[in-house]
Design a protein around this motif. Sequence first.
Motif, short mmCIF file in Angstrom:
data_model
loop_
_atom_site.label_atom_id
_atom_site.label_comp_id
_atom_site.label_asym_id
_atom_site.label_seq_id
_atom_site.Cartn_x
_atom_site.Cartn_y
_atom_site.Cartn_z
N ILE A 133 0.86 -1.18 0.00
CA ILE A 133 0.00 0.00 0.00
C ILE A 133 0.89 1.23 0.00
O ILE A 133 1.96 1.23 0.64
N THR A 134 0.51 2.25 -0.74
CA THR A 134 1.30 3.48 -0.77
C THR A 134 0.81 4.43 0.30
O THR A 134 -0.30 4.30 0.83
N LEU A 135 1.64 5.43 0.62
CA LEU A 135 1.24 6.42 1.61
C LEU A 135 0.03 7.22 1.12
O LEU A 135 -0.85 7.57 1.92
N ALA A 136 -0.02 7.50 -0.17
CA ALA A 136 -1.16 8.23 -0.72
C ALA A 136 -2.45 7.42 -0.56
O ALA A 136 -3.50 7.97 -0.19
N GLN A 137 -2.37 6.11 -0.81
CA GLN A 137 -3.53 5.25 -0.63
C GLN A 137 -3.93 5.18 0.85
O GLN A 137 -5.12 5.20 1.18
N LEU A 138 -2.94 5.12 1.71
CA LEU A 138 -3.20 5.03 3.14
C LEU A 138 -3.88 6.31 3.65
O LEU A 138 -4.86 6.25 4.41
N LYS A 139 -3.39 7.44 3.21
CA LYS A 139 -4.00 8.71 3.60
C LYS A 139 -5.44 8.80 3.11
O LYS A 139 -6.35 9.23 3.84
N ARG A 140 -5.66 8.37 1.88
CA ARG A 140 -7.01 8.42 1.31
C ARG A 140 -7.96 7.46 2.03
O ARG A 140 -9.13 7.80 2.29
N LEU A 141 -7.48 6.28 2.37
CA LEU A 141 -8.30 5.32 3.11
C LEU A 141 -8.76 5.90 4.44
O LEU A 141 -9.93 5.76 4.82
N ALA A 142 -7.83 6.52 5.16
CA ALA A 142 -8.19 7.12 6.44
C ALA A 142 -9.25 8.19 6.25
O ALA A 142 -10.26 8.24 6.97
N ARG A 143 -9.04 9.06 5.27
CA ARG A 143 -10.00 10.14 5.00
C ARG A 143 -11.37 9.56 4.64
O ARG A 143 -12.41 10.04 5.13
N ASP A 144 -11.39 8.55 3.78
CA ASP A 144 -12.66 7.98 3.33
C ASP A 144 -13.44 7.34 4.48
O ASP A 144 -14.67 7.20 4.37
N HIS A 145 -12.75 6.94 5.54
CA HIS A 145 -13.43 6.35 6.69
C HIS A 145 -13.61 7.34 7.84
O HIS A 145 -13.98 6.95 8.95
N GLY A 146 -13.33 8.61 7.57
CA GLY A 146 -13.54 9.64 8.59
C GLY A 146 -12.56 9.59 9.73
O GLY A 146 -12.87 10.04 10.84
N LEU A 147 -11.35 9.06 9.49
CA LEU A 147 -10.34 8.92 10.52
C LEU A 147 -9.20 9.90 10.27
O LEU A 147 -8.66 9.95 9.16
N ASN A 148 -8.82 10.63 11.29
CA ASN A 148 -7.74 11.61 11.18
C ASN A 148 -6.43 10.99 11.63
O ASN A 148 -6.29 10.64 12.81
N PRO A 149 -5.45 10.82 10.74
CA PRO A 149 -4.13 10.31 11.17
C PRO A 149 -3.42 11.37 12.00
O PRO A 149 -2.98 12.39 11.48
N ILE A 150 -3.31 11.13 13.30
CA ILE A 150 -2.84 12.17 14.21
C ILE A 150 -1.35 12.05 14.54
O ILE A 150 -0.70 13.03 14.91
N GLY A 151 -0.79 10.86 14.41
CA GLY A 151 0.63 10.68 14.76
C GLY A 151 1.14 9.34 14.30
O GLY A 151 0.42 8.55 13.69
N SER A 152 2.41 9.09 14.61
CA SER A 152 3.03 7.84 14.21
C SER A 152 4.25 7.57 15.09
O SER A 152 4.94 8.50 15.51
N HIS A 153 4.49 6.29 15.36
CA HIS A 153 5.68 5.87 16.11
C HIS A 153 6.74 5.36 15.14
O HIS A 153 6.47 4.50 14.30
N VAL A 154 7.94 5.89 15.30
CA VAL A 154 9.09 5.50 14.48
C VAL A 154 10.25 5.23 15.43
O VAL A 154 10.32 5.81 16.53
N GLY A 155 11.16 4.35 15.06
CA GLY A 155 12.29 4.05 15.92
C GLY A 155 13.19 5.25 16.16
O GLY A 155 13.27 6.18 15.34
N TYR A 156 13.90 5.24 17.28
CA TYR A 156 14.83 6.31 17.64
C TYR A 156 16.15 6.13 16.90
O TYR A 156 16.64 7.02 16.20
N TYR A 157 16.78 4.96 17.02
CA TYR A 157 18.08 4.71 16.39
C TYR A 157 18.26 3.21 16.20
O TYR A 157 17.51 2.40 16.75
N SER A 158 19.25 2.85 15.42
CA SER A 158 19.56 1.45 15.16
C SER A 158 21.02 1.33 14.79
O SER A 158 21.65 2.31 14.36
N SER A 159 21.57 0.15 14.93
CA SER A 159 22.94 -0.10 14.48
C SER A 159 23.02 -0.19 12.96
O SER A 159 24.10 -0.10 12.38
N ASP A 160 21.88 -0.35 12.30
CA ASP A 160 21.83 -0.42 10.84
C ASP A 160 21.80 1.01 10.29
O ASP A 160 20.86 1.77 10.54
N PRO A 161 22.82 1.40 9.52
CA PRO A 161 22.87 2.78 9.02
C PRO A 161 21.72 3.13 8.08
O PRO A 161 21.44 4.31 7.85
N ASN A 162 21.04 2.12 7.55
CA ASN A 162 19.94 2.37 6.63
C ASN A 162 18.57 2.18 7.27
O ASN A 162 17.54 2.19 6.57
#
Length: 350
Positions: A111-140
């Motif tokens: 699924i693309t981010l554009a599709q994900l954003k549209r899905l949320a909107r179509d269901h009346g859901l507001n994407p308010i935030g997201s959890h992402v990792g702080y750091y990793s030993s993997d440079p990528n």
Amino acid sequence: MSRLSHPDPELTQRLSRRGMLGVAAGATAAALLGAAAPATAAPATAAPASSASASGRGRPVLPPGRLGIQLYSLRDKVSTLGFARVFAELAKYGYDEIEFAGYSQGSAGPITLAQLKRLARDHGLNPIGSHVGYYSSDPNAYTFAQNLTKVLDDAEALGLKHIGTAASPFRYGSTVDAWKRAADDFNTYGAAAKARGIKFYQHNHSEEFSFATDDPKVRLYDVLLAETDPDLVHLEMDIYWAYVGQFRFSKRPDGTAAPFEPLDYVLKQPHRYPLFHVKDGESDPSNPYGYRMTDVGDGDIDYRRFISGVTRLRGERLAHHWQAEHDNPAESFTFARRSSEHLHSLREDC
């Protein structure tokens, strides 16, 4: 979206969340081993089950349009049924907002981010935030430390107003200086996010309320608050883990009393806490964490008191977002439905 097996329930939760985000599972294990021993005193503010009921005849405790859910609680459904099916259920249950913990949907397909954003909107859901990792030993790795620009690009693509991490600031250790270094990192991420009109935030577990190994009179969470710029770094209080922290760390390592009330942190700096995790637990002093996690409404944390305490502050009623969560629900759709029903039923006393 794997679930890792580990005898420590809090470590299990944290490593499993990081597995979902693609962050190295062992990133903070050494820091956890340095945490102070659990206190044995009963939690100071755990309310009896009756006090957390929906009794009261005033206006709803929950501000309108502000009930969200952390999608980590529904990771099993997301990874098998896909976001569309999950969003349809959440809309039926009366949710207004969602908080991401990854943007993929496993065997349900790409699924693309554009599709994900549209899905949320179509269901009346507001994407308010997201959890992402702080750091990793993997440079990528997809983390703030390794891939800040990409993390913020994706947040912008989804229209997020908040972007944060559920990782504790133990990257450099558990000393005062180590947490000052982590605070510098967070200030950097916060400045970059603010430049794009987004708020950076950190989500706590219980170890944040432990004490510095080089100065056992200093609570590490206080270092984080003092050393981060309040205009750049915000907090998402996980209320359950804060009360676990109250139970575990109500005494310093030398046994002297060091009580604290999680709500007081919010009342002192309400604008630093735009987001909350509404997670419940049944008081169990025999448990090293003081609680056993439950569905929202089945435990002893007095959410009517907590939410009312925040929303009564000088017009703050419309300023905060409340995300239901359970780390490992028995049945995730049932958890989501019952949590919404309970929180919508809460009424203030006249």
